[in-house]
Enzyme design. Structure first.
Site, PDB file in Angstrom:
ATOM      1  N   SER A 163      12.868  11.784  20.734  1.00  0.00           N
ATOM      2  CA  SER A 163      12.612  10.461  20.180  1.00  0.00           C
ATOM      3  C   SER A 163      11.203   9.987  20.557  1.00  0.00           C
ATOM      4  CB  SER A 163      13.698   9.486  20.646  1.00  0.00           C
ATOM      5  OG  SER A 163      13.597   8.254  19.989  1.00  0.00           O
ATOM      6  N   MET A 164      11.093   8.832  21.182  1.00  0.00           N
ATOM      7  CA  MET A 164       9.781   8.314  21.546  1.00  0.00           C
ATOM      8  C   MET A 164       9.091   9.162  22.611  1.00  0.00           C
ATOM      9  SD  MET A 164       9.152   5.795  19.582  1.00  0.00           S
ATOM     10  CE  MET A 164       7.716   5.098  20.381  1.00  0.00           C
TER      11      MET A 164
END
Length: 648
Positions: free
Chosen positions: A169-170
């Protein structure tokens, strides 16, 4: 007017509910296998310099371990290849256990003591997808963590010079942000693998810090594309099960001319073929195994560390994540192969199609196909085998000796692995120096499998089918009938190139005789993005395929292809209808995130307009709906006052 307005609002709410239901539930069930730890996982904290510890008191760096390995690495005397896992928004550092455990178990089954040291970063489960102010701080801590990891190997004769980063994800966005730091040495990280990371843009833009961070990362990778050309980045999207980060956002915003930047969807990964949600992409066993296999192939046998050759990295990643042929692209090709055996093991095929099932007893068996009589009438040779062992199985005969081939070259490099069998398609125009094709059906170990081959005219086995209009709501249908011959048919879906389009593609198969056949495989191929998806069904069957896209086509150069690996002597009917619920789901998937933003902006503009009116006139506007109500106090905005009950 009031009834018409209520009806309009009610209809809009119904459409919103239908689209939301399709977005959240309109996908296949989770077909990922769970990864399990056979021993209790341990996370040993790695001490950082005091300066770093004071600057980032909420963060931490850990080494993953289990059982005996955890005890052996207690003193942090390490000799493996370093891998660093980065969690995403609100993610835990303990999510590294799937990658770490599978890598540890595979290392135990290999000779030579080759293994990996899997590290993981604790970002204190910060909500960086909602507030971008912490992203730069995480990037600086990641830089310090990488330097601390490499210091642990200073005692080795050939210590590692770089760390492989896996970001979820991030975390994947933070990994790419490393190269924006002025003091970061790009040689410290030469390979980044990201999982469901929104590289193109943030899912929700809540503050300017997040937008500034994305802008800085994009500018760095675009402006310094030549300097970062040797950095290999692989971005994997989860598919339609991931409704938090749509797979279109996982595409890397890099030049398509840079081969070391790869973007794909998990459904297109060989031996995986599944869609993952936003969390299961971390522990999905099929995808974790593909990652770990790639890691072992990326090791340089001399240094016992990750290779620093970008061509070798690209070859390995292409092999495990894009196409899983017999050999890797960098291996030697067209090397002579000597096939020496008794004449009884050879059979020449004079028919247009071969269907052969190996017996229970182990034996050597080869089939010869003469090219001289087929070059003018046919354009391709198609062959498939349910033996999934990825070794040489189709050869080009250069010198024929009696009924057998004495000298041949391996043509199996183009083999494509599907779920039930492997497939090879050869273009006859490329085989000018070959006199015969040789197909091996040997089962010396007694394993039973089936081989089917045929000569093909590609033009006659390719159909064009225009899709229905997006506003037809399923009332119209576009159909095509495939005759009962051929093992491979291709349907070109015209005018299917926008993300708001969605279709129900139905494939019905009918066979003349009931007998055991290899399964059908329907593969939807999108030429401009690696988001292929496949469906495996029995014969006969009635199958529905979801026709949707993760990205729109940027030009008019290609169309979506539906490849049908079919059974012989069966008839197929393909129909395409627009699916209104899926269209609404696609609209919400791509544009739903802006609805709250536009709603809030509209309300604020309405309040601002009323405040301006109050300041100019000194009188609050009166209600226009039916009866009168008292005016709002001059120091209260009318948009807030109107929310009070009428009795007050």
């Amino acid at each position: 007017m009031k009834i018409a307005t209520l009806a309009l609002y009610g209809f809009a709410v119904v459409l919103l509910a239908v689209g939301l239901r399709e977005l959240l539930t309109g996908f296949e069930e989770n077909r990922c296998s769970m990864t399990y730890m056979f021993e209790y996982p341990e996370y040993r904290r790695v001490a950082l310099p005091r300066r770093v510890a004071r600057l980032y008191p909420a963060y931490g760096l850990y080494l993953y371990g289990e059982g005996l390995y955890a005890q052996e690495t207690r003193a942090l005397k390490l000799a493996g290849a370093p891998v660093l896992f980065l969690p995403g928004n609100a993610g835990s550092y303990k999510q590294a256990r799937s990658l770490g455990s599978v890598a540890l178990r595979k290392a135990e089954s290999m000779e030579g003591g080759l293994h990996f040291n899997v590290f993981t970063v604790d970002f204190n489960e910060e909500l960086v997808a909602l507030y971008g102010g912490s992203l730069l701080k995480q990037t600086h801590f990641l830089h310090e963590s990488i330097k601390a990891i490499l210091r642990l190997y200073k005692h080795l004769r050939t210590p590692p010079q770089s760390v492989v980063v896996v970001g979820h994800s991030m975390g994947g966005v933070v990994a790419r942000a490393l190269y924006t730091l002025p003091r970061f040495n790009p040689n410290l990280v030469s390979l980044i693998i990201t999982q469901a990371s929104p590289h193109l843009a943030p899912v929700l833009s809540f503050d300017p810090y997040l937008l500034d961070f994305y802008s800085a990362v994009r500018q760095r990778w675009v402006n310094q594309a030549n300097k970062l050309r040797n950095v290999t980045v692989l971005s994997i999207g989860g598919g339609y099960r991931d409704y938090l980060v749509r797979s279109g956002l996982t595409s890397l915003p890099c030049s398509p001319k840079d081969p070391n930047k790869l973007s794909l969807v998990a459904t297109a990964v060989p031996r995986t073929w599944v869609s993952t949600d936003h969390l299961s992409i971390v522990w999905c066993k099929e995808l974790v195994l593909a990652t770990v296999r790639a890691f072992f192939d990326l090791i340089d046998p001399e240094t016992r560390q990750f290779t620093d050759n970008p061509e070798a990295r690209l070859s390995v990643l292409t092999h495990h994540f894009i196409r899983n042929p017999v050999r890797m692209l960098g291996d030697a090709q067209d090397q002579p192969v000597s096939i020496v055996d008794s004449p009884e093991t050879w059979s020449e095929v004079n028919t247009l199609r071969l269907a052969y099932s190996t017996p229970k007893e182990g034996q050597a068996k080869y089939f010869l196909f003469a090219l001289s009589s087929r070059r003018r009438a046919y354009s391709h040779f198609y062959c498939r085998s349910s033996d999934l062992e990825m070794s040489g199985w189709v050869f080009g005969c250069m010198h024929k000796n009696g009924s057998s081939c004495a000298h041949a070259v391996d043509l199996s490099l183009g083999t494509e692995l599907l779920s039930p069998y492997k497939v090879l398609v050869l273009t006859l125009a490329d085989l000018a120096a070959v006199t015969h094709l040789v197909v091996s059906a040997s089962n010396l170990n007694g394993k039973q499998f089936t081989v089917e081959c045929e000569w093909q005219r590609r033009a006659s086995q390719t159909l064009t089918l225009p899709v229905t209009h997006v506003l037809s709501s399923g009332l119209t249908v576009s159909e095509a009938t495939i005759p009962s011959s051929g093992l491979l048919h291709t349907i070109r879906l015209l005018h299917f190139h926008q993300v708001y389009q969605a279709f129900r593609i139905t494939v019905a198969s009918q066979c003349k005789a009931q007998k055991e056949r290899l399964p059908n495989v329907y593969v939807m191929t999108v030429p401009w993005f690696r988001e292929d998806s496949s469906t495996t069904v029995g014969v006969p069957s009635l199958t529905e395929i979801s026709g949707m896209l993760h990205t729109s086509r940027s030009d008019n150069s290609s169309d979506v292809l539906l490849q049908l690996h079919t059974a012989p002597n069966c008839q197929y009917r393909v129909s395409v209808r627009t699916s209104l619920p899926r269209v609404l789901g696609q609209i919400l998937r791509f544009y739903g995130a802006v609805v709250p933003v536009y709603t809030a902006v509209t309300l604020l503009l309405a309040c601002g307009g009323q405040l301006s009116s109050i300041l100019e006139s000194g009188v609050a506007p009166m209600s226009r709906a039916g009866g009168k109500r008292p005016a709002a106090p001059q120091n209260q905005p009318d948009c807030l006052y109107s929310a009070l009950p009428a009795q007050l």
